[in-house]
Design a protein around this motif. Structure first.
Motif, mmCIF file in Angstrom:
data_model
loop_
_atom_site.group_PDB
_atom_site.id
_atom_site.type_symbol
_atom_site.label_atom_id
_atom_site.label_comp_id
_atom_site.label_asym_id
_atom_site.label_seq_id
_atom_site.Cartn_x
_atom_site.Cartn_y
_atom_site.Cartn_z
ATOM 1 N N ILE A 51 0.827 -1.206 0.000
ATOM 2 C CA ILE A 51 0.000 0.000 0.000
ATOM 3 C C ILE A 51 0.860 1.254 0.000
ATOM 4 N N LEU A 52 1.902 1.275 0.828
ATOM 5 C CA LEU A 52 2.773 2.460 0.864
ATOM 6 C C LEU A 52 3.454 2.687 -0.488
ATOM 7 N N ILE A 53 3.860 1.610 -1.128
ATOM 8 C CA ILE A 53 4.561 1.727 -2.413
ATOM 9 C C ILE A 53 3.621 2.204 -3.517
ATOM 10 N N TRP A 54 2.494 1.516 -3.661
ATOM 11 C CA TRP A 54 1.659 1.776 -4.827
ATOM 12 C C TRP A 54 0.709 2.965 -4.645
ATOM 13 N N SER A 55 0.326 3.266 -3.407
ATOM 14 C CA SER A 55 -0.510 4.459 -3.246
ATOM 15 C C SER A 55 0.294 5.718 -3.590
ATOM 16 N N ARG A 56 1.579 5.720 -3.279
ATOM 17 C CA ARG A 56 2.414 6.855 -3.677
ATOM 18 C C ARG A 56 2.542 6.913 -5.199
ATOM 19 N N HIS A 57 2.692 5.763 -5.828
ATOM 20 C CA HIS A 57 2.806 5.716 -7.291
ATOM 21 C C HIS A 57 1.523 6.234 -7.944
ATOM 22 N N PHE A 58 0.360 5.736 -7.475
ATOM 23 C CA PHE A 58 -0.898 6.163 -8.082
ATOM 24 C C PHE A 58 -1.181 7.637 -7.798
ATOM 25 N N ALA A 59 -0.820 8.115 -6.610
ATOM 26 C CA ALA A 59 -1.023 9.534 -6.305
ATOM 27 C C ALA A 59 -0.216 10.414 -7.247
ATOM 28 N N ASP A 60 1.038 10.036 -7.492
ATOM 29 C CA ASP A 60 1.855 10.807 -8.435
ATOM 30 C C ASP A 60 1.222 10.816 -9.818
ATOM 31 N N ALA A 61 0.716 9.641 -10.243
ATOM 32 C CA ALA A 61 0.144 9.546 -11.578
ATOM 33 C C ALA A 61 -1.165 10.329 -11.688
ATOM 34 N N LEU A 62 -2.028 10.211 -10.686
ATOM 35 C CA LEU A 62 -3.334 10.873 -10.747
ATOM 36 C C LEU A 62 -3.212 12.385 -10.610
ATOM 37 N N LEU A 63 -2.237 12.834 -9.840
ATOM 38 C CA LEU A 63 -2.033 14.279 -9.666
ATOM 39 C C LEU A 63 -1.068 14.862 -10.693
ATOM 40 N N ARG A 64 -0.577 13.976 -11.584
ATOM 41 C CA ARG A 64 0.333 14.380 -12.663
ATOM 42 C C ARG A 64 1.573 15.063 -12.118
ATOM 43 N N ARG A 65 2.144 14.411 -11.126
ATOM 44 C CA ARG A 65 3.378 14.915 -10.535
ATOM 45 C C ARG A 65 4.493 13.942 -10.877
ATOM 46 N N PRO A 66 5.635 14.411 -11.312
ATOM 47 C CA PRO A 66 6.757 13.503 -11.562
ATOM 48 C C PRO A 66 7.286 12.956 -10.247
ATOM 49 N N LEU A 122 -1.651 16.870 -2.799
ATOM 50 C CA LEU A 122 -3.012 17.120 -3.266
ATOM 51 C C LEU A 122 -3.330 18.613 -3.258
ATOM 52 N N ARG A 123 -2.897 19.315 -2.224
ATOM 53 C CA ARG A 123 -3.195 20.739 -2.123
ATOM 54 C C ARG A 123 -2.391 21.574 -3.109
ATOM 55 N N SER A 124 -1.197 21.138 -3.441
ATOM 56 C CA SER A 124 -0.349 21.929 -4.338
ATOM 57 C C SER A 124 -0.558 21.594 -5.805
ATOM 58 N N ALA A 125 -1.258 20.482 -6.092
ATOM 59 C CA ALA A 125 -1.451 20.067 -7.482
ATOM 60 C C ALA A 125 -2.604 20.827 -8.111
ATOM 61 N N LEU A 126 -2.615 20.848 -9.430
ATOM 62 C CA LEU A 126 -3.745 21.404 -10.147
ATOM 63 C C LEU A 126 -4.973 20.528 -9.907
ATOM 64 N N PRO A 127 -6.184 21.080 -10.021
ATOM 65 C CA PRO A 127 -7.392 20.275 -9.820
ATOM 66 C C PRO A 127 -7.342 19.005 -10.659
ATOM 67 N N SER A 128 -7.628 17.886 -10.009
ATOM 68 C CA SER A 128 -7.537 16.592 -10.680
ATOM 69 C C SER A 128 -8.880 15.891 -10.638
ATOM 70 N N ARG A 129 -9.195 15.264 -11.760
ATOM 71 C CA ARG A 129 -10.450 14.518 -11.849
ATOM 72 C C ARG A 129 -10.492 13.384 -10.816
ATOM 73 N N PHE A 130 -9.317 12.844 -10.465
ATOM 74 C CA PHE A 130 -9.272 11.686 -9.581
ATOM 75 C C PHE A 130 -8.630 12.010 -8.237
ATOM 76 N N VAL A 134 -6.889 9.968 -4.061
ATOM 77 C CA VAL A 134 -5.807 10.346 -3.155
ATOM 78 C C VAL A 134 -6.366 10.589 -1.750
ATOM 79 N N ARG A 135 -7.566 11.121 -1.662
ATOM 80 C CA ARG A 135 -8.178 11.329 -0.349
ATOM 81 C C ARG A 135 -8.423 9.989 0.354
ATOM 82 N N TYR A 136 -8.777 8.965 -0.400
ATOM 83 C CA TYR A 136 -8.892 7.634 0.190
ATOM 84 C C TYR A 136 -7.556 7.199 0.787
ATOM 85 N N TYR A 137 -6.468 7.446 0.051
ATOM 86 C CA TYR A 137 -5.145 7.059 0.536
ATOM 87 C C TYR A 137 -4.775 7.817 1.803
ATOM 88 N N ILE A 138 -5.102 9.085 1.847
ATOM 89 C CA ILE A 138 -4.778 9.902 3.022
ATOM 90 C C ILE A 138 -5.534 9.377 4.246
#
Length: 852
Positions: A51-66, A122-130, A134-138
């Motif tokens: 969970i720690l590994i992949w939730s970080r991966h999906f959060a980066d992808a969904l928030l479009r952060r490198p 989440l707060r610093s990213a541009l508005p994201s459809r998904f 990330v809120r579930y992960y938090i």
């Protein structure tokens, strides 16, 4: 480090935890706190890391952060998390709470840091459809810190027993339905349609956004109800969580209708989600109908199996299967990995799910054991397939990709055939288990099978009062069908077994069960199968009114005990290679007297070639020896990892027995604190009735409290004498022999003649002290060293002899008495020691002191 290399490297951590889980599952009978360990290797170790590994991966992808190119922060977080997890596991195994506390703090700190990182992104990213995912992960990460805190508190021996019992459900709910459940439900928003290779259904995002507050509210109600000890409020919270889960998942049905799951990954995740919904439904009904909080705890046992083995394992394996093919790099590598991971997929899924169904249904114990082995096999095969998949992917990493669609997999007909073969394996295994124990499923022969049925039913309700069934006689017209409702109104676990093979499961206090006894054509005996309960009067007679008197059934369904010839041969035999005697050396006292004693059921050899399934304190009979001085305070945490109720009574303390000596049920614990006011070698033992049976089956040990004037000696040994009343090979104590006081073996330190094969040692002129405790349950001891004379005898708190002109030839002790003798040897040789009740010495209470 690129994405593929990073995920393969950190994925090895998850693999290592899963491998450890399989290893412990294979040897769990010989491992302390094995049930707890299996749960946490999976939930904390494997699932926590994933969970720690992949939730970080999906959060980066969904928030479009490198992602961080160095990934140093993630690496440190994972390192601290795993160090903490290992500390928690090690601390629980050895019973060292500071290690559990330190590890729990590390786990909670990493979880909070993970939640803070995701919130900041989440707060610093541009508005994201998904962004809702990330809120579930938090929320999930924050709940892990709460669950860790509850777990650390539960491990603390100072936590009151009643509060500990309430924390169990709260801790499990927060971790399984909060940390794991919210992560899975949030991830499915985007991962599920991606795995199916179809577009996201309408309403998925809205349902996820609206469902999160409802999920958290339902979970909060479950935790509040648990902490309050309210079954009704806990059930209401579970119902709210179930409704919210169904609401979040409902839109995904459209995706399933458009693209049917066919791969191992999608079918495994789908199976896991179905088990989640089923487990929540069971929880609502079980908790709502539970009459007491102990009944809630007892009913939560099957729920744990369903959530972990059905939901968590299948979602974890399915997700890992899909994600591995994504990160291996290159189309050819992904195809090669997929080919490996799909090997035998329908068979594995069919075996796992159908066998797991047998595990959770009220099936006989032999059938459940066989089914659990099949579940373990089906899941374990994933690990070598995963290793092969990564190896094959690396082989094909540089292979040029071919254009066009991926290779077609096996046909639907072929997959269904393989799945049917898996179900067939489970069916054949179940049939073999039934053939091995037909009475367990009510298959009977003889008079009952040939009676003419009247078509009428006799219904009777039976209660428990102390160690009796009320009523204990049931009159049934011959040919009538009998239905018995057993209500356990007693204080311990009980069941009802009839000689025609029908039986209830074992019921916790407050529970009830319906026994379908079938058509009654002859008198039938009934009894409680918990060891010793039948001998204490828990019997029931079913009388067939109007049947011929000679057609009665009185078979107890037992297996013959070990015969006298087998015992005689054993007493003259030598132990096999690798025999390790019980250490007879009495260790010096330690300043810390905080000890965790786990009640475990383990099969052990008690004489060469003879094994018994013993109930033990700490895995051995006798249990661990405790030693201290007058005035020392002892704090013992008793954990019941057995299958029936047990208790503990320390003769070394003097306090009212009502609370600390109470019987606790499987999965429960209590803290027993006492101050040692007087010197002696004191017995401790299980005080659950029938006490004689519990002691005879291994539940005893010694507490040595040194006299203030105890002089130093060269060597100190401890001999705890006890008896065995042998049941069938590998079985439990024969309670009828205990009641008749007919011992098969009398032994020192739990094994017949063991110190003939591994003698005690001393040197000429050395002063040797031998402590002796007669644990019984019935026999005393007349301890004697052949060729030696005692110049010091101390028994039951006082010296009977001190060095001088007089001597003593034996130390006479009744059952539950203890003392010590001292002597020295003037010449080398082999000095036998025995109890001078010679028939007992010839039954195994014999050893040798080798003097050099």
């Amino acid at each position: 480090m690129n994405r593929g290399r990073w995920h393969l490297r950190v994925g090895s951590i998850v693999f290592a935890w899963l491998a450890a889980l399989v290893g412990i599952a294979l040897v769990h009978r010989s491992v302390p706190v094995s049930g707890w360990l299996l749960v946490h290797l999976l939930g904390l170790g494997a699932a926590g890391n994933a969970i720690l590994i992949w939730s970080r991966h999906f959060a980066d992808a969904l928030l479009r952060r490198p992602p961080d190119p160095s990934r140093a922060g993630q690496a440190w977080a994972l390192a601290v998390f795993n160090i903490g997890a290992v500390a928690v596991v090690a601390g629980m195994i050895v019973g060292f709470w500071p290690a559990v506390l330190t590890g729990g703090i590390a786990v909670a700190a990493v979880a909070l840091a993970h939640a803070a990182t995701l919130l900041r992104q989440l707060r610093s990213a541009l508005p994201s459809r998904f962004g809702d995912t990330v809120r579930y992960y938090i929320a999930a990460a924050a709940l892990l810190s709460v669950g860790a805190g509850l777990g650390v508190a539960m491990a603390n021996a100072t936590l009151p027993g009643a509060l500990h019992d309430r924390f169990i459900i709260a801790h499990a709910a927060v971790n399984l339905f909060g940390f794991v459940g919210l992560t899975v439900l949030g991830t499915l928003v985007t991962l599920w349609p991606t795995m199916l290779r179809t577009r996201m259904a309408d309403g998925v995002e809205v349902a996820a956004r609206r469902g999160l507050p409802a999920l958290v509210a339902g979970l909060a109600a479950v935790v509040s109800g648990a902490l309050a000890g309210s079954p009704a409020f806990t059930a209401a919270g579970a119902l709210g969580y179930l409704a919210a889960t169904a609401y979040v998942l409902w839109p995904h049905l459209d995706e399933v209708r458009r693209k049917r799951p066919s791969s191992f990954a999608t079918l495994s995740v789908l199976s896991g989600v179905v088990w989640l919904l089923g487990s929540l439904s069971y929880a609502v009904v079980a908790f709502a109908t539970a009459p007491t909080w102990p009944a809630v705890l007892d009913r939560a046992g099957p729920l744990t199996v369903v959530v972990l083995a059905g939901f968590l394992v299948q979602v974890l394996l399915g997700a890992l299967s899909y994600l591995t093919t994504i990160v291996v790099g290159g189309r050819a590598a992904a195809i090669a990995a997929t080919t490996e991971l799909e090997r035998g997929a329908p068979w594995r899924l069919a075996v796992a799910n159908s066998a797991l169904l047998l595990c959770v249904l009220p099936t006989p114990s032999l059938l459940r054991v066989a089914a659990s082995v099949l579940v373990l096999i089906a899941y374990t095969t994933f690990l070598p397939l995963l290793a092969r998949a990564i190896w094959q992917a690396r082989k094909h990493r540089d292979t040029p990709s071919k254009q066009g669609p991926p290779p077609a997999g096996p046909s639907v007909r072929y997959r269904l055939g393989v799945a049917a073969a898996g179900v067939g394996v489970v069916v054949l295994t179940a049939a073999a288990a039934v053939a091995a124990d037909p009475a367990a499923v009510g298959i009977a022969t003889g008079p009952q099978a040939s009676v003419t049925a009247t078509g009428q039913t006799t219904e009777v309700e039976v209660h428990v009062e102390g160690m009796r069934y009320v009523p204990d006689t049931i009159d049934v017209p011959a040919g009538n069908r009998l239905v018995v409702t057993l209500v356990n109104t007693g204080a311990d676990r009980h069941d009802l077994v009839l000689a025609n093979g029908t039986r209830t499961g074992r019921l916790a206090p407050g529970e009830s069960a319906v026994l379908e006894a079938g058509v009654i054509g002859a008198d039938v005996d009934g009894w409680c199968s918990v060891a010793g309960h039948r001998q204490m009067g828990m019997t029931l007679a079913v009388r067939a009114v109007g049947a011929e008197a000679h057609t009665g059934q009185h078979d107890d369904g037992g297996v013959a005990s070990i015969g006298a010839d087998d015992i005689a041969r054993s007493l003259t035999a030598h132990p096999g290679a690798g025999f390790a005697p019980h250490d007879p050396v009495l260790a010096a006292a330690t300043p810390d007297h905080r000890v965790t004693l786990s009640v475990t059921e383990t099969e052990q050899e008690v004489s060469p070639g003879i094994t018994q399934r013993l109930w033990t304190f700490g895995g051995s009979a006798p249990g661990p020896t405790l030693r201290g001085k007058v005035g020392d305070v002892f704090e013992i945490t008793l954990v019941n990892d057995g299958t029936i109720g047990h208790s503990i009574d320390f003769h070394a303390g003097a306090l009212a027995p009502d609370g600390p000596m109470r019987t606790i049920q499987p999965g429960e614990r209590l803290v027993y604190r006492f101050t040692a006011p007087r010197a002696g070698v004191w017995l401790y033992h299980c005080a659950t009735m029938p006490m004689s049976v519990h002691i005879a089956n291994g539940m005893f040990g010694a507490v040595v409290i040194d006299p203030p004037d105890l002089a130093p000696v060269d060597r100190e040994y401890l001999m705890v004498q006890s008896e065995f009343y042998l049941g069938p090979p590998g079985g439990e104590v024969d309670a009828a022999k205990v009641a008749a006081d007919t011992q098969d073996l009398v032994v020192f330190n739990g094994y017949a003649n063991q110190y003939d094969h591994a003698p005690l040692t001393a040197n000429v002129g050395e002063r040797v002290r031998i402590w002796v405790l007669a644990a019984g349950p019935n026999r005393g001891s007349s301890f004697h060293v052949v060729g030696g004379q005692f110049d010091t005898v101390w028994a039951e708190g006082d010296y009977r002899l001190r060095p001088g002109p007089g001597g003593a030839q034996s130390l006479g002790l009744s059952a539950a008495q203890g003392g010590f003798v001292e002597l020295s040897f003037d010449e080398p040789g082999h000095y036998p020691f025995v109890t001078h009740a010679m028939v007992d010495a010839e039954r195994g209470a014999h050893g040798i002191i080798r003097v050099g």
